[in-house]
Design a protein around this motif. Structure first.
Motif, PDB file in Angstrom:
ATOM      1  N   ALA A   1       0.820  -1.300   0.180  1.00 22.68           N
ATOM      2  CA  ALA A   1      -0.019  -0.017   0.040  1.00 22.68           C
ATOM      3  C   ALA A   1       0.912   1.210  -0.041  1.00 22.68           C
ATOM      4  N   SER A   2       2.053   1.206  -0.462  1.00 24.24           N
ATOM      5  CA  SER A   2       2.803   2.355  -0.656  1.00 24.24           C
ATOM      6  C   SER A   2       3.301   3.019   0.740  1.00 24.24           C
ATOM      7  N   GLU A   3       3.425   2.274   1.728  1.00 27.67           N
ATOM      8  CA  GLU A   3       3.496   2.636   3.109  1.00 27.67           C
ATOM      9  C   GLU A   3       4.422   1.869   3.757  1.00 27.67           C
ATOM     10  N   PRO A   4       5.550   2.531   4.347  1.00 26.10           N
ATOM     11  CA  PRO A   4       6.613   1.662   4.809  1.00 26.10           C
ATOM     12  C   PRO A   4       6.048   0.781   6.244  1.00 26.10           C
ATOM     13  N   THR A   5       5.372   1.257   6.791  1.00 22.67           N
ATOM     14  CA  THR A   5       4.883   0.460   8.020  1.00 22.67           C
ATOM     15  C   THR A   5       4.060  -0.627   7.481  1.00 22.67           C
ATOM     16  N   VAL A   6       3.167  -0.467   6.591  1.00 22.21           N
ATOM     17  CA  VAL A   6       2.382  -1.633   5.961  1.00 22.21           C
ATOM     18  C   VAL A   6       3.330  -2.468   5.633  1.00 22.21           C
ATOM     19  N   PHE A   7       4.345  -2.179   4.912  1.00 21.61           N
ATOM     20  CA  PHE A   7       5.294  -3.337   4.474  1.00 21.61           C
ATOM     21  C   PHE A   7       5.999  -4.040   5.699  1.00 21.61           C
ATOM     22  N   ALA A   8       6.199  -3.321   6.543  1.00 25.11           N
ATOM     23  CA  ALA A   8       6.731  -4.110   7.821  1.00 25.11           C
ATOM     24  C   ALA A   8       5.848  -5.082   8.349  1.00 25.11           C
TER      25      ALA A   8
ATOM     26  N   SER B   1      10.499   1.500   2.328  1.00 22.92           N
ATOM     27  CA  SER B   1       9.752   0.111   2.373  1.00 22.92           C
ATOM     28  C   SER B   1      10.830  -0.757   3.011  1.00 22.92           C
ATOM     29  N   ARG B   2      12.141  -0.850   2.495  1.00 21.91           N
ATOM     30  CA  ARG B   2      13.114  -1.711   2.493  1.00 21.91           C
ATOM     31  C   ARG B   2      13.710  -1.761   3.805  1.00 21.91           C
ATOM     32  N   LYS B   3      13.950  -0.513   4.325  1.00 21.60           N
ATOM     33  CA  LYS B   3      14.641  -0.181   5.620  1.00 21.60           C
ATOM     34  C   LYS B   3      13.547  -0.481   6.752  1.00 21.60           C
ATOM     35  N   ALA B   4      12.273  -0.204   6.506  1.00 20.47           N
ATOM     36  CA  ALA B   4      11.287  -0.712   7.423  1.00 20.47           C
ATOM     37  C   ALA B   4      11.166  -2.385   7.539  1.00 20.47           C
ATOM     38  N   MET B   5      11.323  -2.989   6.429  1.00 19.34           N
ATOM     39  CA  MET B   5      11.370  -4.370   6.262  1.00 19.34           C
ATOM     40  C   MET B   5      12.568  -5.009   7.129  1.00 19.34           C
ATOM     41  N   LEU B   6      13.613  -4.449   6.828  1.00 18.90           N
ATOM     42  CA  LEU B   6      15.034  -4.975   7.236  1.00 18.90           C
ATOM     43  C   LEU B   6      15.077  -5.525   8.443  1.00 18.90           C
ATOM     44  N   PRO B   7      14.389  -4.732   9.755  1.00 20.91           N
ATOM     45  CA  PRO B   7      14.523  -5.422  10.993  1.00 20.91           C
ATOM     46  C   PRO B   7      13.695  -6.653  11.316  1.00 20.91           C
ATOM     47  N   VAL B   8      12.590  -6.557  10.519  1.00 22.71           N
ATOM     48  CA  VAL B   8      11.599  -7.639  10.555  1.00 22.71           C
ATOM     49  C   VAL B   8      12.459  -8.999   9.909  1.00 22.71           C
ATOM     50  N   PHE B   9      13.168  -9.032   8.918  1.00 22.80           N
ATOM     51  CA  PHE B   9      13.759 -10.066   8.336  1.00 22.80           C
ATOM     52  C   PHE B   9      14.926 -10.632   9.404  1.00 22.80           C
TER      53      PHE B   9
ATOM     54  N   ILE C   1      15.233  -9.969  12.392  1.00 21.86           N
ATOM     55  CA  ILE C   1      14.808 -10.343  13.795  1.00 21.86           C
ATOM     56  C   ILE C   1      14.148 -11.788  13.479  1.00 21.86           C
ATOM     57  N   ASN C   2      13.688 -12.116  12.431  1.00 18.25           N
ATOM     58  CA  ASN C   2      13.233 -13.433  12.191  1.00 18.25           C
ATOM     59  C   ASN C   2      13.953 -14.363  11.561  1.00 18.25           C
ATOM     60  N   ASP C   3      15.028 -14.064  11.226  1.00 14.22           N
ATOM     61  CA  ASP C   3      15.987 -14.609  10.441  1.00 14.22           C
ATOM     62  C   ASP C   3      15.448 -15.392   9.086  1.00 14.22           C
ATOM     63  N   ALA C   4      14.866 -14.348   8.237  1.00 15.79           N
ATOM     64  CA  ALA C   4      14.185 -14.789   7.029  1.00 15.79           C
ATOM     65  C   ALA C   4      14.782 -14.190   5.996  1.00 15.79           C
ATOM     66  N   LEU C   5      14.270 -14.325   4.802  1.00  9.43           N
ATOM     67  CA  LEU C   5      14.738 -13.961   3.635  1.00  9.43           C
ATOM     68  C   LEU C   5      14.015 -13.004   2.711  1.00  9.43           C
ATOM     69  N   LEU C   6      14.760 -11.823   2.449  1.00  6.94           N
ATOM     70  CA  LEU C   6      13.890 -11.022   1.576  1.00  6.94           C
ATOM     71  C   LEU C   6      14.859 -10.640  -0.015  1.00  6.94           C
ATOM     72  N   TYR C   7      14.327 -10.885  -1.074  1.00  6.70           N
ATOM     73  CA  TYR C   7      14.872 -10.620  -2.212  1.00  6.70           C
ATOM     74  C   TYR C   7      14.214  -9.306  -2.961  1.00  6.70           C
ATOM     75  N   TYR C   8      15.098  -8.170  -2.777  1.00  5.25           N
ATOM     76  CA  TYR C   8      14.788  -6.793  -3.064  1.00  5.25           C
ATOM     77  C   TYR C   8      15.180  -6.646  -4.465  1.00  5.25           C
ATOM     78  N   PRO C   9      14.257  -6.047  -5.454  1.00  2.00           N
ATOM     79  CA  PRO C   9      14.340  -6.062  -6.836  1.00  2.00           C
ATOM     80  C   PRO C   9      14.616  -4.678  -7.516  1.00  2.00           C
ATOM     81  N   VAL C  10      14.777  -3.602  -6.659  1.00  2.00           N
ATOM     82  CA  VAL C  10      14.897  -2.248  -7.137  1.00  2.00           C
ATOM     83  C   VAL C  10      16.139  -1.691  -7.032  1.00  2.00           C
ATOM     84  N   GLN C  11      16.841  -1.013  -8.004  1.00  2.77           N
ATOM     85  CA  GLN C  11      18.004  -0.252  -7.830  1.00  2.77           C
ATOM     86  C   GLN C  11      17.677   0.615  -6.305  1.00  2.77           C
ATOM     87  N   TYR C  12      18.925   0.952  -5.772  1.00  3.77           N
ATOM     88  CA  TYR C  12      18.857   1.751  -4.609  1.00  3.77           C
ATOM     89  C   TYR C  12      20.149   2.531  -4.232  1.00  3.77           C
ATOM     90  N   GLU C  13      20.466   3.012  -3.298  1.00  2.00           N
ATOM     91  CA  GLU C  13      21.218   4.234  -3.206  1.00  2.00           C
ATOM     92  C   GLU C  13      22.370   3.520  -2.480  1.00  2.00           C
TER      93      GLU C  13
END
Length: 420
Positions: free
Chosen positions: A101-108, A131-139, A141-153
């Motif tokens: 929903a285009s919201e970092p907290t929703v992504f988390a 959105s990525r930085k909001a999700m990062l601690p979730v992954f 903390i839970n020792d899970a995997l995110l595949y992030y597909p977009v160019q970034y800084e």
């Protein structure tokens, strides 16, 4: 002052996300300490049945939907193709989709759901760096995997994230080198007001300072902004040779329409964009961006057997009028890279995947890509493209081969101190 303000906002969002997601961990499947992987997180994925679950997490609503819906579609296509070929370790993939929903907290929150409630083996998605930085601690903390597909800084590396979009030395730096070679000596910076444009422009200014390029101005606007009359007027009167555009989402529609209305063209003052691709061109209107430049690693017009097959399959599934684009391709490739890593590891276990990821390759539509096990990024070929009247982007320059990822820009003396 603007940079400080944005950094403060980004820190607030990230800290807020950590607090929200930590609370969800503690109230979800037990009460283990939130600073270490929980037993439940490691045992939640069910490998005993005929299928394995993975998640897709993209903005299907809000300002970023213009870009992210097609990323979700590309993920689904990759899953469908892998299943048709027999699946992964003889298991079919079950895809569970969620809307950020285009919201970092929703992504988390949705990432937490996919990991803890749906027990997925991996998640594919995200777009904005917020959105990525909001999700990062979730992954983590839970020792899970995110595949992030977009160019970034760049300036980031997590063992729980695989970055299949370009990092800075694979997109922004090649774009700046291209402009310099074309005789550009001044730039105006326009971006959305969040972490990626702010950090990217910090890097651009460091490069400019070291390479004799003058920054004529720098403006930011919130995601979703539609009034660009003031900014475009400032750009028009600044006298820059070119504009470097880090706007994201549907703000690009309003910006380029206003740009053309002000009499600015690719011939008078070219714009180099790093976050608009074939999909967004239709929404912007090709008449408003014809001749403008983009910096990516993939275009629909790439001439290779792998890309021709990808384009044909995507159009067959979603419609002949649907273009392919860089983030879609990176998302598509990420599912295949996950499959190839699982098969190399002979396991869906997170640690086994992390330990075996280095050197895993995939003959992607963009060209051969390889995972760098030291930083979880992949090799990518840089490409500068020009938008043509047919609404497609054609390569006008590309790097001699895949570029090794350097997310912290350690090989660039002018970048010293940027990651501090």
């Amino acid at each position: 002052m603007l940079l400080e303000s944005s950094a403060a906002k980004t820190k607030a969002v990230t800290v807020g996300s950590i607090l929200i997601t930590t609370g969800l961990v503690l109230s979800g499947c037990g009460s283990k300490a939130a600073n270490s992987p929980t037993a439940e997180a490691r045992s939640c994925v069910d490998v005993s049945g005929p299928s394995i679950k993975v998640g897709s997490l993209n903005s299907l609503s809000g300002t970023m939907a213009i870009s992210e819906v097609t990323v979700r579609d590309a993920i689904a296509l990759a899953v469908e193709e892998i299943n048709a070929g027999g699946g992964v370790l003889d298991k079919k993939i079950e895809l569970i989709g969620e809307d950020g929903a285009s919201e970092p907290t929703v992504f988390a929150e949705k990432a937490e759901k996919l990991i803890k409630n749906d027990c997925v083996a991996a998640v594919f998605g995200g777009w904005t760096s917020s959105s990525r930085k909001a999700m990062l601690p979730v992954f983590e903390i839970n020792d899970a995997l995110l595949y992030y597909p977009v160019q970034y800084e760049g300036l980031e590396s997590s063992k729980n994230i695989f970055y299949t979009g370009a990092t800075t030395n694979q997109q922004i730096v090649p774009a700046l080198n291209y402009l310099k070679e074309k005789g550009i000596t001044s730039l105006y910076l326009v971006g959305s007001d969040y972490v990626f444009p702010q950090t990217a422009n910090r890097i651009i200014k460091a490069y400019a300072d070291a390479n004799g390029i003058e920054i004529k101005g720098e403006d930011y606007t919130p995601l979703g902004s539609t009034d660009f009359s003031t900014i475009v007027n400032k750009v028009r009167t600044a006298g820059a040779d070119a504009v470097f555009n880090t706007l994201n989402g549907d703000s690009n529609v309003a910006f380029f329409r206003e740009y053309k209305n002000a009499g600015l063209t690719a011939q008078k003052m070219p714009v180099v964009s790093v976050s608009i691709a074939e999909e967004e061109i239709g929404g912007i209107g090709v008449q408003n961006v014809e001749g403008q430049l983009t910096a990516w690693n993939y275009y629909q017009t790439n001439d290779s057997p792998a890309n021709k097959a990808f384009v044909a399959a995507y159009k067959a599934k979603y419609g002949q009028n649907k273009p392919t684009s860089d983030p879609m391709e990176a998302a598509y490739a990420s599912v295949h890279l996950w499959k190839n890593t699982v098969e190399k590891a002979k396991s869906f276990d997170v640690t086994a995947i992390q330990d075996n990821a280095g050197g895993v390759t995939y003959d992607a539509p963009e060209g051969l890509v390889t995972i760098d096990g030291a930083n979880n990024h992949i090799t990518k070929t840089a490409r500068i493209g020009e938008i043509r009247p047919d609404g497609l982007i054609y390569t006008v320059w590309e790097s001699p081969g895949p570029i090794e990822p350097d997310p912290y820009l350690k090989t660039y003396p002018w970048a010293a101190g940027l990651s501090g």
